[in-house]
Structures are given as structure tokens and as C-alpha cells.
Scaffold this motif. Sequence first.
Motif, PDB file in Angstrom:
ATOM      1  N   ASN A   1       3.223  13.102  -8.312  1.00  0.00           N
ATOM      2  CA  ASN A   1       2.570  13.953  -8.992  1.00  0.00           C
ATOM      3  C   ASN A   1       2.519  14.183 -10.473  1.00  0.00           C
ATOM      4  OD1 ASN A   1       0.713  15.114  -6.428  1.00  0.00           O
ATOM      5  ND2 ASN A   1       2.900  15.439  -5.963  1.00  0.00           N
ATOM      6  N   ASP A   2       3.242  13.066 -10.968  1.00  0.00           N
ATOM      7  CA  ASP A   2       3.704  12.825 -12.472  1.00  0.00           C
ATOM      8  C   ASP A   2       4.249  14.371 -12.802  1.00  0.00           C
ATOM      9  OD1 ASP A   2       3.079  10.591 -13.619  1.00  0.00           O
ATOM     10  OD2 ASP A   2       1.014  10.927 -13.869  1.00  0.00           O
ATOM     11  N   THR A   3       5.279  14.916 -12.149  1.00  0.00           N
ATOM     12  CA  THR A   3       6.222  15.683 -12.457  1.00  0.00           C
ATOM     13  C   THR A   3       7.606  15.478 -12.554  1.00  0.00           C
ATOM     14  OG1 THR A   3       6.531  16.654 -10.199  1.00  0.00           O
ATOM     15  CG2 THR A   3       4.836  17.462 -11.524  1.00  0.00           C
ATOM     16  N   LEU A   4       8.586  15.824 -13.263  1.00  0.00           N
ATOM     17  CA  LEU A   4       9.831  15.510 -13.606  1.00  0.00           C
ATOM     18  C   LEU A   4      10.357  15.645 -12.022  1.00  0.00           C
ATOM     19  CD1 LEU A   4      12.294  14.591 -15.118  1.00  0.00           C
ATOM     20  CD2 LEU A   4      12.671  17.000 -15.715  1.00  0.00           C
ATOM     21  N   SER A   5      11.096  14.883 -11.654  1.00  0.00           N
ATOM     22  CA  SER A   5      11.504  14.857 -10.110  1.00  0.00           C
ATOM     23  C   SER A   5      12.856  16.044 -10.392  1.00  0.00           C
ATOM     24  CB  SER A   5      12.565  13.753  -9.834  1.00  0.00           C
ATOM     25  OG  SER A   5      11.443  12.638  -9.583  1.00  0.00           O
TER      26      SER A   5
ATOM     27  N   ASN B   1       0.650  -1.197  -0.058  1.00  0.00           N
ATOM     28  CA  ASN B   1       0.084  -0.017   0.274  1.00  0.00           C
ATOM     29  C   ASN B   1       0.667   1.190   0.037  1.00  0.00           C
ATOM     30  OD1 ASN B   1       0.855  -0.464   2.728  1.00  0.00           O
ATOM     31  ND2 ASN B   1      -0.854   0.519   3.573  1.00  0.00           N
ATOM     32  N   LEU B   2       1.904   1.152   0.225  1.00  0.00           N
ATOM     33  CA  LEU B   2       3.056   2.457   0.114  1.00  0.00           C
ATOM     34  C   LEU B   2       3.664   2.385  -1.210  1.00  0.00           C
ATOM     35  CD1 LEU B   2       4.894   2.304   3.571  1.00  0.00           C
ATOM     36  CD2 LEU B   2       2.888   3.427   2.925  1.00  0.00           C
ATOM     37  N   GLU B   3       3.649   1.357  -2.133  1.00  0.00           N
ATOM     38  CA  GLU B   3       4.499   1.226  -3.397  1.00  0.00           C
ATOM     39  C   GLU B   3       3.535   2.089  -4.522  1.00  0.00           C
ATOM     40  OE1 GLU B   3       6.737  -2.466  -4.389  1.00  0.00           O
ATOM     41  OE2 GLU B   3       5.314  -2.999  -3.337  1.00  0.00           O
ATOM     42  N   TRP B   4       3.460   3.581  -4.267  1.00  0.00           N
ATOM     43  CA  TRP B   4       2.767   4.408  -5.110  1.00  0.00           C
ATOM     44  C   TRP B   4       3.140   4.328  -6.594  1.00  0.00           C
ATOM     45  CZ3 TRP B   4       5.085   7.800  -8.409  1.00  0.00           C
ATOM     46  CH2 TRP B   4       6.268   8.355  -8.046  1.00  0.00           C
TER      47      TRP B   4
ATOM     48  N   GLU C   1      11.129   8.521  -6.937  1.00  0.00           N
ATOM     49  CA  GLU C   1      11.352   9.281  -5.770  1.00  0.00           C
ATOM     50  C   GLU C   1      10.464   8.755  -4.527  1.00  0.00           C
ATOM     51  OE1 GLU C   1       9.566  13.755  -5.442  1.00  0.00           O
ATOM     52  OE2 GLU C   1      10.413  13.470  -7.334  1.00  0.00           O
ATOM     53  N   ASN C   2      10.835   8.865  -3.312  1.00  0.00           N
ATOM     54  CA  ASN C   2      10.008   8.507  -2.082  1.00  0.00           C
ATOM     55  C   ASN C   2       9.496   6.819  -2.408  1.00  0.00           C
ATOM     56  OD1 ASN C   2       9.079   9.155   0.426  1.00  0.00           O
ATOM     57  ND2 ASN C   2       7.207   9.930  -0.646  1.00  0.00           N
ATOM     58  N   MET C   3      10.603   6.028  -2.780  1.00  0.00           N
ATOM     59  CA  MET C   3      10.285   4.637  -3.017  1.00  0.00           C
ATOM     60  C   MET C   3      10.540   3.749  -1.872  1.00  0.00           C
ATOM     61  SD  MET C   3      10.127   5.063  -6.297  1.00  0.00           S
ATOM     62  CE  MET C   3      10.426   3.498  -7.302  1.00  0.00           C
TER      63      MET C   3
ATOM     64  N   ALA D   1      -0.301   8.937   1.203  1.00  0.00           N
ATOM     65  CA  ALA D   1       0.744   9.404   1.945  1.00  0.00           C
ATOM     66  C   ALA D   1       1.909   8.350   2.090  1.00  0.00           C
ATOM     67  CB  ALA D   1       0.440  10.202   3.153  1.00  0.00           C
ATOM     68  N   VAL D   2       3.046   8.542   1.594  1.00  0.00           N
ATOM     69  CA  VAL D   2       4.304   7.904   1.705  1.00  0.00           C
ATOM     70  C   VAL D   2       5.310   8.647   2.401  1.00  0.00           C
ATOM     71  CG1 VAL D   2       6.082   6.251   0.884  1.00  0.00           C
ATOM     72  CG2 VAL D   2       3.735   6.412  -0.027  1.00  0.00           C
ATOM     73  N   ALA D   3       5.922   8.483   3.655  1.00  0.00           N
ATOM     74  CA  ALA D   3       6.851   9.384   4.296  1.00  0.00           C
ATOM     75  C   ALA D   3       6.186  10.554   4.408  1.00  0.00           C
ATOM     76  CB  ALA D   3       8.009   9.025   3.465  1.00  0.00           C
ATOM     77  N   GLY D   4       5.149  10.682   4.665  1.00  0.00           N
ATOM     78  CA  GLY D   4       4.551  12.147   4.875  1.00  0.00           C
ATOM     79  C   GLY D   4       4.296  12.883   3.635  1.00  0.00           C
ATOM     80  N   ILE D   5       4.451  12.545   2.312  1.00  0.00           N
ATOM     81  CA  ILE D   5       4.208  13.061   1.182  1.00  0.00           C
ATOM     82  C   ILE D   5       3.150  12.609   0.509  1.00  0.00           C
ATOM     83  CG2 ILE D   5       5.254  13.700  -1.081  1.00  0.00           C
ATOM     84  CD1 ILE D   5       7.970  13.589   0.379  1.00  0.00           C
ATOM     85  N   SER D   6       2.084  13.168  -0.083  1.00  0.00           N
ATOM     86  CA  SER D   6       0.855  12.600  -0.665  1.00  0.00           C
ATOM     87  C   SER D   6       1.133  12.805  -1.980  1.00  0.00           C
ATOM     88  CB  SER D   6      -0.436  13.356  -0.141  1.00  0.00           C
ATOM     89  OG  SER D   6      -0.742  13.023   1.240  1.00  0.00           O
TER      90      SER D   6
END
Length: 608
Positions: free
Chosen positions: A357-361, A136-139, A378-380, A147-152
Motif C-alpha cells: 500500500n506504498d507505506t514504509l514497512s 500474478n502474485l508478484e505485486w 514484504e509479502n514477496m 491478494a497475496v498470502a491473504g493480503i490485498s
Amino acid sequence: MKKTSWLFVVLFISINLLVISEAKSSEKNLPPIPLEKKSFQEKKDKNYQEGEIIVQYKSKDKRKTALTKIKNLTDKKDLALEVKGEIDDLNIALIKSSTKSTAELIEEFKTDATVEFSEPNYKRELAFTPNDPYYNLEWPLNNTGQAVAGISGTADADIDAAEAWDIESDVATPTIVAVIDNGFQYNHPDLINNMWDGTVCVDDLGIPIPGGCPNHGWEYAVYYNDNDPYLNDPLLDEEAWHGTFIAGLIAGENNNSEGISGLSRYNHIKVMALKFDLSVFAELEAINFAKNNGAKVINASFIGTNLSLSEKNLIESFNGIFVAAAGNNSNDNDTNPRYPCSYTSTNIICVASSSQNDTLSSFSSYGSVSVDIMAPGENMVGTCEEYCIGGAGTSFAAPLVAGTAAMLYSHRPTASTTAIRETLLKSSDHFTAYADSISCGRRLNTRTSLQSIINNTIPTETCVQKLPVYRFWSDQNQGHFYTTNEDEKNNVINNYDDYIWRYEGVAFTSISIGKPVYRFWSDKNQHHFYTVSEEEKNTVINNYDDYIWRYEGVAYYLPETSAKPVYRFWSDKNQSHFYTVSEEEKNTVINNYDDYIWRYEGVAFYAY
């Protein structure tokens, strides 16, 4: 106006010549520049192993004879040479000297008739941004906005892996992905059942290795060469889990009530663990092992700033997909190449990182020509000593593409490399906002790629395929030289001193088909001449000797309109043209230079 400020320049030479003679020519590949060989220049910041060179011999017999002399100390004793390693089927050797520098070795071996070429043993570095501890964290696989590590994130900003599982076949062919990295915890509970078996494995001559490869791969390093690719000591090395993390993203065991899920619902993907010491020679050994032991995909989550001809040649000989990371320093890889990402080899896929959010990191390197696709990076969440949350880097985007390529192969094992690559790229999601950063603005979509390969159809892509136009400057000839031919670019970089031709990067981007730009070379003037005018091209061909202007074919193609105007100036003083797409530079030249120095002639053509 300084030469270094010319961002987009095409050099034209005046054709007001007196010699008249008909010259017949036809469209053909552009030839290499006929000038003297370059001397390798020692770098202050050495990103190669000092005192070592990789030597490509012309044949097996020549290599054996030459290396036998070195080993027996009957030749070149003054260099105190040592053969550190050989790749028999590639006729490549790693040579070390205890008395000579790398630059001195290359100069010495240039005169050896048995040698095709020699080059430094360049270093590579992991494309990794550490940020360190399940389904459930593997976005990246299924983004619900969680939210993964506090980032939605944004719902569905993912690769649709969960949707791909609905159409994945449970009887597909197991496919091997070779991961070349810094070590692996191959006995990790989420990996052990999805590691390459290795019971039967062969060396570089195709001879079975006694005892096989029971540890699922091999370790290649200058001082170590054995069948145990276990990870480095994590207590001493903060990046020790890099290879293990990547292996889990590709092939973490699915549906086993343990940790994370990899790309395949039915666990069709198997990881071949190839540990290397980040040197190009060890990388060559690892690629060759993968090539000889059945891998269909190679994951290379590392980068370097130096072009290696031996690396490029071996990648191109691999009959499968080679996935490379783009790098993590927000670099434009079109202008400042990063290897192996920036090779234009037809089996390479270079991967940038995208966000939740589908932006270039923000950290991701990019390039509308050299970088093929984005994937979550990111945030993997991945495998480490147990599991890690928060990993970031193009290192972690690349394995999602490698795993998807393996999924396609598992459903169509006989598909060509071209078919797999084109299907994966053209079945991606496209974001026009990133078309200038990533080729066609692509972001990986595993589900649509798998559906396309099952249907045996390659989608039609409507975006314009861009190609780089490479620029060189000659201090000797005081002129520029342009080419879109990758082989020609590499030939000039590898064989000519900077004083003759100094590579200045990508001047602008062209397209694969459009308005042709014709190139001529003058032995008399030692300059190139470019024109988009068919009439002018034919006039030059029909009226001037080859010694004056020799036609060399189409240099590149440009769009007719709907792109940036390229402004042209003529210099009576220098007897040459200067081109720029910069409105500011155009106005600066008009306002600050006499017509005798630079006279504005209007828009010549259009480029990206």
C-alpha cells in the motif's frame, strides 16, 4: 541537566579574550583532531571473530616481507600468528592468533611500521525476516490490488516493472549483478539461464583461474575457498534460500513458462553468485572478485553495527553501484548506523522496504539521510526449492533496486556511476509523508528510471537534500565536537579513545548548501567554537592568534528559516554554550537553572 539528554547541541566558547593578533585563513576541508590514537576496547557482546584481525599494509613489498616473517615464524612467535587469508591486490591480510585476543592483536600491530591500520574481522548478518510456500502474485512488479498470502494491496503501489518492459530494448547489453550472500541454487530452473557464465574468470591479480568458474561464481569463507557457491543445507538452515530468493528477484527468467519473472523482459541481467560466511574479510574477497570480473552492480542484503574502514575503502573503489539493505529492526540508521548502508560513499544506494500500500514497512529501518530509497520488500514471491510466498525484509527490497540499476547499465553501459545512481534515485516516485524517514521520500520506479536513462536525462529533484551533523563528547575536555564530514567522523571513531572523543550519533541534519556554520579550534582551551555570524567569524580570525582560536572552515550548512528554531544558552560557570531544538528541554532549563548555570539567549539559527 545531564549531558546525555542534549539531543541537539552546539558548543560555543566565549571570545572575550585578551590576546590580539591578526590570523589569516580561508575556507578549507576540516582537519582531523590531533589527539592520541585509540585503543580497541574488547566488547562483551562480540560481533567479530575473536583472535582475528584484518590488516591493511602500506605497500605490497611491506606486506610480503611482514607475512613471510609470520609464515616462517621468525617474528612475533609469542603471538602464535597464522595468515588465514590474503587479498593480494589490496595489500590486505587476515591474521589469526591462538594465544592473543583481538584487542591484544590490534594493540600489537599498532606499533608495526608496515601497517596502515588493523581492525577486527567483524561479522555481518542477513537482513532477512523469514515468513514461509507466480507472475500474478508478484505485486512489486505490477500491483493491481491483488491478494497475496491473504493480503490485498493498492493498485499501482509498485515499481512499474511491467511498464518498463514496454520500453526495454531487446538488444541491450547483458549486465552482471554480483550477489554476495549465503549460497545459491544456481541450477534452479528459473535461474540457470540467467547466471553469469563464468567460463573465463580471474583472481585478484587478474590471472585467469584454471578451469574457470563453471558454477557461476565463488565461495569465500575462512576455511573454504573454492569455485562452488552452492546453497547451505536447507534442512539445517532456515535461511538457506536467502541468496537463491534474491537471485530470482533480480534475474528470474522471464517468459519461460516457469515460476516468476525477474526485472528484465529480455533477460539482460546475469547473476554472479558469491557465497560468503558473513565475515567482513570474506565480504572483501567477494567484492574484489566482483570488481575484477566485470560486475557493474553488487547486491549486499546484509548489515552490521560496526564501521569497517577496509569495507568502506573497497566499496568506494568499485566502479559500479553497491546496493545495501537498510535492516529490519525499525532502526533509525541516521542515529544508530548500520553498515554498509550508512556509509556515505557516492556509489552506495541504501534501501528500505515498502508495503503493498506504498507505506514504509513496519519492520524496516529508515533514515532521512542514510537511507536513499524504498522498494517493495514484504509479502514477496521468489525462488527457493521451488517457489516461496510471503518473504519479507529489506533483503528483498534491495535486489529490486540492484536489478533496476543493472537495467540502466544494460541500456547505457558507459554511463558513470554517478549518472546511474542519480538517475535511479531522482526518477523515483516521491511521497512527502516519508520525507523524514527516507531521503526525499523516494520509492523505486523502474519504468521512469529506464526512460530517463534512454533519454539521457537526469530529472530535477526539488526536495531538500539533508546531511547528518555528527556529534562527539569529550570527557577529557568536557565539550562537544560536531562535523558533517564523513571522513573526519570515521577518522575520529577509528583513532581516538571514547574518553577523548565518544561518538554520540547524529545531533541534527543540515543541508548541502545554505547558511554556513564556521568552526574554530583552541589549542589553549582544547575546545571548539562555532558561529553563524560572518562578522564574528572575521573578528576572531583578525584578532586572535591561532593558538587561541584557529579557523578550521565551514563545519556544515543550515537553512535560513522554515525549520526548527535552535535555542541557545550561555553558562558563566562552564564558559560555554548549549544548544537545543527541543521546546520542552528549553523550558525545563529556563525553569530549573539559575542564569549563572544556563542563561537563555534566544534563537541562534535553524536546523532540521
